[in-house]
Design an enzyme around this catalytic site. Structure first.
Site, PDB file in Angstrom:
ATOM      1  N   GLY A 159       0.838  -1.634  -0.216  1.00  0.00           N
ATOM      2  CA  GLY A 159      -0.521   0.029   0.289  1.00  0.00           C
ATOM      3  C   GLY A 159       1.253   1.026   0.049  1.00  0.00           C
TER       4      GLY A 159
ATOM      5  CB  ILE B 248       0.792  17.435   1.957  1.00  0.00           C
ATOM      6  CG1 ILE B 248      -0.139  16.942   0.916  1.00  0.00           C
ATOM      7  CG2 ILE B 248       0.734  17.475   3.494  1.00  0.00           C
ATOM      8  CD1 ILE B 248       1.700  15.934   0.801  1.00  0.00           C
TER       9      ILE B 248
ATOM     10  CG  ASP C  82       5.241   9.905  -5.784  1.00  0.00           C
ATOM     11  OD1 ASP C  82       4.643  10.044  -4.593  1.00  0.00           O
ATOM     12  OD2 ASP C  82       4.091  10.137  -6.474  1.00  0.00           O
TER      13      ASP C  82
ATOM     14  CG  HIS D 116     -33.685  17.889  -9.070  1.00  0.00           C
ATOM     15  ND1 HIS D 116     -33.353  19.508  -8.931  1.00  0.00           N
ATOM     16  CD2 HIS D 116     -34.938  17.441  -9.118  1.00  0.00           C
ATOM     17  CE1 HIS D 116     -34.059  19.813  -8.853  1.00  0.00           C
ATOM     18  NE2 HIS D 116     -35.237  18.806  -8.089  1.00  0.00           N
TER      19      HIS D 116
END
Lengths: 322, 580
Positions: free
Chosen positions: B162, B305, B427, B559
Site C-alpha cells: 500500500g 498536503i 512518484d 435531480h
C-alpha cells in the site's frame, strides 16, 4: 482452574501432553506453561518445506514439530515461554483472541511493559511482535496457545525460517512474517520465571493456583502418543499439503530447471531440464523416474545423486531441488 | 432426507473459510457427532461435526480450498437417496467459485501422469518475468495486472503493502479528515433540528481518531496483500536492490528477472535552511500520528498536503498559519477557487502568507521574507509540507545506466526508462505525484511489457483536495487555457443556486468549465463544492472522450443532486444556464 508447569523440554513430548490434556480433561479449565529446547513448530495445515530451510534443518538436526492448532511457523528455544489455555468453547464466538490474550497483556503490564494486541492474534510491544497465538476447537472445548518471546535467539530464528530461492505453489496455510523482539529488552531486570509468576497472577488472581498432577498410567499414554504421532516423520513432514516446487539453478556449468510435485512429503513427479552435456553426465531422464517415491529431503536427494556422480556435482544438483 | 453441508459462518466477521481437512471421503459413513471436516481461518482451526448419521454422498471442494461462507461444500444423506437436484443446485451456486472439480479418479492418476515438463533453461531462464520493486498504489496494481496477463510476477516491498498512500499518505489523511467532518456535522446539527445534545463540549479524542485510522489502514493493507496472493503474485519482504538489469537481491536471496518495474515512490522534501535543533518540526508522516493537538502550528507549504492539514488542525482548535512561496495557495487549482478557499480558511482563523520565502526556523518561530521585508510568525510546532522527492533506495541509477533528471527517473509515455527492460512508475518518475497516476502508469507499463500498445496521457489527471466543501479539478485552469488557446469559453455555476447543496446545508463554492473556442471541447473542469472529489470523474471521462460542453449538457443529470451544477456549468459555457 488448575495449572501445570510442564517439566520436560522435549517439544514432541510437550505437544503430546497438551493434546492428551485437551482430549481427556474435559471438565476443568487448564493453564499450561512450557518451554522447549531449540525447535521449529509449524501450524497444523502448513507445508513444512515452504516454511523452513530444509537443508539447514537437516544439517543442524534442529527438531521440526507440527502442532494441533492453525496458524504459522514459530521458533522455540529456552528463552521462549509457551502458554496454553484449555476451557469450554462458547459456541457464539469463533476466532476470538481477546479473552485469552488480555490476561497476558495485563501480566506484562504488571511487569511494567506496555504491550498491545495487534493483527487479531499477535501481541506486540511498540509494533514488534512478542507473542503469536493460535487456537483449535473440538467437541465443545477450545485450546488456545501462544508463544512469549522473553529472551529468544532471534538471529537463529531468522536463519532457520528462510527457505531457499525456489517457488512453491500449494494450498497450505502460509506464515505471516512479522518483525519480532524480546520482552526482556523492555524490562530493566527480570527473569523468565518472573514472567511465569505474573502470568499465574493474571489468570488466578489471589487464589493459590492448584497444580495438576497426572497419574503414571496417564503419563504412559502421553509417551505413547508422542511415539505414535508427534515424533513421526509422517506427522511432521508427511502431513504437509501437496505442493509444487520450481527452481532454476546451476550445476556442472549448466543452468538446471527443476519442477517437482510433492505429496505427503514424497516426490510424486519430477522434471529436470538442463543442457545436453549435463544431461549425459547425470542421465536426467532416468533420474526423473527414479526420484519418484523418494522423500523430499535434502539428505535423501543428495544420497540419490551421489550414488552415480561426483560429490560436488551431486551437491550442486541437490541445491537445485531446495 | 439429504443434508446440504455449507461452509459455516462461525463468527460475525468471518467471510470465508479454508477447508483444511476432510475426515471422510465420498462413500464413507458417518455418525452424528463425528467430525466431518475441519476449517481454519485467522489461525483458529475448528472441527465441524455431523448433525446426523448418514453417508457422505458428495464433496464439492478439495482440502486446502478457501470458499466464502454459506456456499455448499458437501452432501450427506442415506446411501440410496436421489440427490441429483440438490447436487445440481449446489453446483449452480458454486458456479464461478467451484474450485477444480473433485474427481477422485483423476486424483489417483496424477502421480502416474507424465513428469511435468520443466521450463527450458534457454529462453525463459529467469526466475520471474516481471519484478515490481515497491508495493504502493503503483507497484501493487502493476503486479496484479501482470499476474492477470499471465506473467510470472514477484513484488518486493520493504515495509507495508500500500506504500505511502495507504500507510502514511492519502488514506490516513482522509481518515483524519473524516473524523473532523463528523465533529463539524455534530456541531452544526442544531441547525438541522437536533436537540438535547450539548455540542459545546464536543471535541475529537485524537487517540480514538488514531485507532480508527490504524484500523482502516490495516484492513486495506491486508486487502492488498490478499489481492496479490489471490492473483498468484509472489511477495518478497525486504529492500530490493537492483544489482543489474536482470538481477535483484532481496532478503538474502538473489532473483533473476526478465523485466523490472521500479515503483519505489518518494520521500518528504526538506527546505535547505537553518533549523534550530530545538524546534519541533514535523513532516506529514509524524502529523498523521499526532495524539495531542499543539496550541499553534505553522504550515510551510500551501499545496494540497499543507492546506489539508491546515484545515484539519484549524477545525480542532489549533491556531494555524500557512507560509507559501508562490503567489497563491493550491497553485494547481483554478485561481477563482483559490480565492474562495483562501477566504474560507481566513474565516476559520487561519493566517495565510503568500509570496513568502522561509529563511529560518527557530524553536519559537518561522522566519520568512515577504515583500522585501523580514517577518516571522510564532508557533509551537512546524509542519514541513513543501513537496516530495523521488526515492531511489536500492537503485543505483548511475551504475545501472538509468537516466535521471533532478532526482527523478526519466521515462517516456510508455513508462520505459533509458534501459530497455526497466520501467519506472509512480512518484519515482516525478511526473504527476498522485496515487491514481501511479496505478494507471503501472497498467500501461505492464501492457507494454506484454506487447500491447498503451500510452499515458498526462493531460487529464484529476486532483482531489479534501476540505469541506471539497475541491477537485482536471485539465487547464482558465489562465492556462487562455495562454494556450487565446480566447476560451467559460461556464460557471455557483453552488448557492443548487437545490441539493442548499438542502445539504453547504452552499459554498462553484463549478467552472472551460472549453476551447474551435470545437467547444472541454479542456478544464474545476469544482469547489460538496462531493467534488466523487464528481470529478464525470469530467475526466468527458475530456477523455473529447466531449464538448454541449454534449454533456445534453446528458440528463438526476435531480436533486450536486452534479446538476456540472450540468448547468456546461450549459453556461454557451451562455445558456437555466438556473442562474
Amino acid at each position: 482452574m488448575k495449572y501445570l508447569k510442564m517439566p520436560e523440554s522435549d517439544v514432541y513430548y510437550n505437544l503430546a501432553l497438551e493434546e492428551y490434556l485437551f482430549d481427556h480433561y474435559k471438565d476443568e479449565d487448564l493453564l499450561l506453561l512450557w518451554k522447549n529446547h531449540d525447535s521449529i513448530v509449524v501450524g497444523k495445515y502448513q507445508n513444512v518445506y515452504q516454511e523452513v530451510n530444509i537443508k539447514q534443518v537437516e544439517e543442524s538436526g534442529i527438531p521440526v514439530a507440527r502442532r494441533n492448532t492453525g496458524g504459522g511457523t514459530v521458533f522455540h528455544d529456552k528463552g521462549n515461554l509457551n502458554y496454553s489455555f484449555i476451557t469450554d468453547h462458547d459456541p457464539k464466538t469463533f476466532s476470538d483472541y481477546e479473552p485469552f490474550v488480555e490476561p497476558v497483556i495485563r501480566a506484562l503490564g504488571s511487569l511494567g511493559v506496555s504491550a498491545e494486541k495487534r493483527n487479531k492474534s499477535d501481541i506486540a510491544i511498540q509494533g514488534k511482535k512478542i507473542s503469536g497465538n493460535a487456537q483449535t476447537i473440538k467437541g465443545g472445548r477450545i485450546l488456545h496457545h501462544g508463544t512469549l518471546l522473553f529472551d529468544a535467539d532471534l538471529e537463529s530464528l531468522g536463519d532457520a525460517l528462510r527457505p531457499g530461492s525456489g517457488v512453491f505453489s500449494s494450498k497450505a496455510v502460509e506464515s505471516i512474517r512479522s518483525q519480532v523482539t524480546n520482552i526482556k529488552d523492555y524490562l530493566r531486570e527480570a527473569t523468565i520465571d518472573q514472567l511465569e509468576t505474573c502470568l499465574l497472577k493474571a489468570y488466578f488472581g489471589d487464589e493459590k493456583p492448584q497444580p495438576l498432577a497426572l497419574s503414571d498410567a496417564e503419563l504412559e499414554e502421553v509417551s505413547l502418543l508422542r511415539e505414535a504421532k508427534y515424533i513421526t516423520w509422517e506427522w511432521n513432514y508427511g502431513r504437509s499439503p501437496e505442493f509444487s516446487f520450481q527452481k532454476t539453478g546451476w550445476a556442472g556449468g549448466s543452468k538446471v530447471a527443476v519442477e517437482l510435485h510433492v505429496k505427503k512429503g514424497l516426490i510424486a513427479a519430477c522434471g529436470i531440464c538442463c543442457d545436453e552435456d549435463l544431461e549425459q553426465k547425470i542421465d536426467s531422464q532416468c533420474a526423473q523416474r527414479l526420484l519418484v517415491g523418494i522423500p523430499y529431503s535434502y539428505t535423501a536427494v543428495y544420497e540419490f545423486f551421489s550414488q552415480t556422480m561426483r560429490r560436488d556435482l551431486a551437491a550442486a544438483l541437490t541445491d537445485c531441488f531446495f | 432426507m439429504a443434508e446440504l453441508i455449507i461452509m459455516p459462518k462461525l463468527g460475525f466477521n468471518m467471510n470465508e473459510g479454508k477447508l483444511v481437512q476432510w475426515y471422510k471421503g465420498e462413500g464413507d459413513s458417518i455418525k452424528k457427532g463425528e467430525p466431518l471436516f475441519s476449517v481454519e481461518t485467522d489461525k483458529t482451526n475448528m472441527d465441524i461435526e455431523a448433525t446426523d448419521d448418514g453417508v457422505v454422498r458428495k464433496l464439492f471442494i478439495n482440502e486446502g480450498d478457501t470458499i466464502p461462507v454459506t456456499l455448499p461444500i458437501a452432501i450427506v444423506g442415506s446411501a440410496d437417496e436421489d440427490i441429483a437436484s440438490m447436487e445440481a443446485d449446489a453446483l449452480a451456486q458454486l458456479g464461478a467459485d467451484a474450485p477444480a472439480a473433485v474427481d477422485a479418479a483423476a486424483e489417483a492418476e496424477a502421480p502416474k501422469a507424465a513428469a511435468p515438463k520443466a521450463k527450458e533453461p534457454s529462453g525463459s531462464a529467469y526466475d520471474y518475468e516481471i519484478a515490481v520493486i515497491g508495493g504502493g498504489p503503483g507497484g501493487y496494481v502493476a503486479a496484479i495486472k501482470a499476474a492477470q496477463m499471465g506473467k510470472k510476477t514477484v513484488i518486493i516491498e520493504k515495509e507495508h503493502m500500500g506504500g505511502t498512500c495507504l500507510n502514511i499518505g492519502c488514506i490516513p489523511t482522509k481518515a483524519l479528515l473524516r473524523s473532523v467532518e463528523a465533529l463539524k456535522e455534530l456541531k452544526e446539527s442544531a441547525s438541522f433540528g437536533v436537540i438535547d445534545v450539548d455540542t459545546s463540549k464536543a471535541a475529537l479524542d485524537l487517540k480514538k481518531v488514531q485507532e480508527r485510522k490504524k484500523n482502516v489502514v490495516s484492513q486495506l493493507v491486508g486487502g492488498v496483500q490478499g489481492l496479490l496472493k489471490g492473483n498468484g503474485v509472489t511477495i518478497e519482504n525486504g529492500e530490493g536492490v537492483l544489482k543489474d538489469s536482470h538481477t535483484i537481491e532481496v532478503g538474502g536471496k538473489t532473483i533473476t528477472v526478465e523485466n523490472v518495474i521500479i515503483a519505489t515512490g518518494s520521500d518528504v522534501k526538506n527546505l535547505p535552511i537553518e533549523i534550530d535543533p530545538a524546534a519541533k518540526v514535523l513532516t506529514s508522516k509524524e502529523m498523521l500520528d499526532i495524539e495531542e493537538a499543539p496550541e499553534s502550528m505553522v504550515v510551510i507549504g500551501g499545496g494540497v498536503i499543507g492546506i489539508e492539514f491546515a484545515y484539519f488542525l484549524s477545525t480542532i482548535g489549533v491556531k494555524v498559519s500557512v507560509v507559501e512561496f508562490l503567489d497563491r495557495i493550491l497553485p494547481m487549482v483554478d485561481e477563482e477557487i483559490t480565492i474562495q478557499v483562501t477566504g474560507h480558511l481566513t474565516e476559520m482563523g487561519v493566517d495565510i502568507y503568500t509570496s513568502a520565502k522561509v529563511t529560518e526556523i527557530t524553536d519559537k518561530a518561522v522566519k520568512f521574507e515577504k515583500d522585501g521585508k523580514q517577518q516571522e510568525v510564532g508557533a509551537q510546532q512546524v509542519l514541513m509540507a513543501v513537496g516530495r522527492a523521488p526515492r531511489l533506495d536500492g537503485i543505483d541509477t548511475e551504475a545501472l545506466g538509468i537516466k535521471t533528471e533532478r532526482g527523478a527517473i526519466v521515462t517516456d509515455n510508455t513508462l520505459k526508462t533509458s534501459v530497455d527492460n526497466i520501467y519506472a512508475i509512480g512518484d519515482v518518475n516525478g511526473k504527476a505525484m498522485l496515487a491514481h497516476t501511479a496505478s494507471m502508469e503501472g497498467i500501461v507499463a505492464v501492457e507494454n511489457i506484454c506487447g500491447e500498445k498503451a500510452a499515458m496521457d498526462y493531460n487529464k489527471i484529476p486532483s482531489a483536495i479534501y476540505l469541506q466543501p471539497e475541491i477537485a479539478s482536471v485539465g487547464l485552469t482558465e489562465k492556462q487555457a487562455i495562454e494556450k488557446y487565446g480566447k476560451v469559453n467559460v461556464g460557471k455555476f455557483p453552488m448557492l443556486a443548487n437545490g441539493k447543496a442548499k438542502v445539504a446545508g453547504e452552499e459554498r463554492g462553484l463549478i467552472k468549465v472551460i472549453a476551447e473556442p474551435k470545437y467547444g471541447e472541454i479542456v478544464g473542469v474545476h469544482m469547489y463544492c460538496i462531493h467534488a472529489t466523487d464528481m470529478i470523474s464525470e469530467a475526466v471521462v468527458a475530456m477523455r472522450l473529447e466531449s464538448t460542453a454541449e454534449e454533456v449538457a445534453m446528458s440528463i443529470h438526476p435531480h436533486p443532486t450536486v452534479s446538476e451544477a456540472i450540468h448547468e456549468a456546461m450549459h453556461a459555457v454557451s451562455g445558456r444556464a437555466i438556473h442562474f
